[in-house]
Scaffold this motif. Sequence first.
Motif, mmCIF file in Angstrom:
data_model
loop_
_atom_site.group_PDB
_atom_site.id
_atom_site.type_symbol
_atom_site.label_atom_id
_atom_site.label_comp_id
_atom_site.label_asym_id
_atom_site.label_seq_id
_atom_site.Cartn_x
_atom_site.Cartn_y
_atom_site.Cartn_z
ATOM 1 N N PRO A 31 5.088 -20.678 -1.442
ATOM 2 C CA PRO A 31 6.193 -20.413 -2.377
ATOM 3 C C PRO A 31 7.549 -20.341 -1.671
ATOM 4 O O PRO A 31 8.582 -20.682 -2.263
ATOM 5 C CB PRO A 31 5.824 -19.068 -3.013
ATOM 6 N N VAL A 32 7.554 -19.932 -0.411
ATOM 7 C CA VAL A 32 8.804 -19.882 0.361
ATOM 8 C C VAL A 32 9.355 -21.307 0.521
ATOM 9 O O VAL A 32 10.552 -21.550 0.313
ATOM 10 C CB VAL A 32 8.577 -19.219 1.744
ATOM 11 N N LYS A 34 8.782 -23.809 -1.394
ATOM 12 C CA LYS A 34 9.246 -24.273 -2.710
ATOM 13 C C LYS A 34 10.676 -23.780 -2.955
ATOM 14 O O LYS A 34 11.525 -24.523 -3.440
ATOM 15 C CB LYS A 34 8.294 -23.790 -3.811
ATOM 16 N N GLU A 35 10.947 -22.519 -2.593
ATOM 17 C CA GLU A 35 12.305 -21.971 -2.746
ATOM 18 C C GLU A 35 13.299 -22.697 -1.847
ATOM 19 O O GLU A 35 14.445 -22.938 -2.242
ATOM 20 C CB GLU A 35 12.313 -20.476 -2.419
ATOM 21 N N VAL A 36 12.868 -23.039 -0.636
ATOM 22 C CA VAL A 36 13.733 -23.798 0.286
ATOM 23 C C VAL A 36 14.086 -25.135 -0.354
ATOM 24 O O VAL A 36 15.255 -25.541 -0.383
ATOM 25 C CB VAL A 36 13.034 -24.005 1.656
ATOM 26 N N LYS A 37 13.086 -25.823 -0.899
ATOM 27 C CA LYS A 37 13.310 -27.120 -1.553
ATOM 28 C C LYS A 37 14.232 -26.957 -2.758
ATOM 29 O O LYS A 37 15.139 -27.765 -2.969
ATOM 30 C CB LYS A 37 11.959 -27.730 -1.963
ATOM 31 N N ASP A 38 14.005 -25.893 -3.541
ATOM 32 C CA ASP A 38 14.863 -25.634 -4.710
ATOM 33 C C ASP A 38 16.311 -25.408 -4.279
ATOM 34 O O ASP A 38 17.242 -25.840 -4.948
ATOM 35 C CB ASP A 38 14.359 -24.416 -5.500
ATOM 36 N N SER A 39 16.499 -24.724 -3.145
ATOM 37 C CA SER A 39 17.851 -24.419 -2.651
ATOM 38 C C SER A 39 18.536 -25.651 -2.077
ATOM 39 O O SER A 39 19.725 -25.863 -2.295
ATOM 40 C CB SER A 39 17.809 -23.332 -1.576
ATOM 41 N N SER A 86 11.022 -16.505 6.715
ATOM 42 C CA SER A 86 11.608 -16.286 5.389
ATOM 43 C C SER A 86 12.378 -17.531 4.948
ATOM 44 O O SER A 86 12.737 -18.389 5.764
ATOM 45 C CB SER A 86 12.568 -15.093 5.428
ATOM 46 N N LYS A 87 12.639 -17.593 3.661
ATOM 47 C CA LYS A 87 13.412 -18.700 3.091
ATOM 48 C C LYS A 87 14.760 -18.822 3.798
ATOM 49 O O LYS A 87 15.173 -19.914 4.180
ATOM 50 C CB LYS A 87 13.614 -18.451 1.591
ATOM 51 N N GLU A 88 15.442 -17.696 3.999
ATOM 52 C CA GLU A 88 16.765 -17.693 4.619
ATOM 53 C C GLU A 88 16.705 -18.249 6.044
ATOM 54 O O GLU A 88 17.557 -19.033 6.449
ATOM 55 C CB GLU A 88 17.363 -16.278 4.627
ATOM 56 N N ILE A 91 16.068 -22.107 5.897
ATOM 57 C CA ILE A 91 17.269 -22.832 5.461
ATOM 58 C C ILE A 91 18.304 -22.872 6.579
ATOM 59 O O ILE A 91 18.887 -23.916 6.861
ATOM 60 C CB ILE A 91 17.854 -22.210 4.169
#
Length: 100
Positions: A31-32, A34-39, A86-88, A91
């Motif tokens: 899910p992390v 996925k959030e990176v891709k969304d961002s 983490s996502k941060e 990124i």
Amino acid sequence: MSNFEKIINSEKPVLIDFFATWCGPCKMLTPVLKEVKDSLGDRISIIKIDVDKNQQLASKYQVRGVPTMILYQQGKQLWRQSGALSKEEIIKIIIDKSNK
């Protein structure tokens, strides 16, 4: 040239996630990513590779533990790390490494 080589020779950065279905940290990373891709949207490609189904590829790229993430751009390895982040953090690494 293999499909994998075509993918990592892309102009835009490509994050490869070597994972295994039985790996706990890999499941947390999904899910992390996925959030990176969304961002980041179209600025990055994220490809997941199951090491159990792609043992030759994992071996060729010396993936010894999962999850292992490797960032490529134009065929060059820009960054590599085993373990979840983490996502941060992901990124920041993608932006830092791919804008060089």
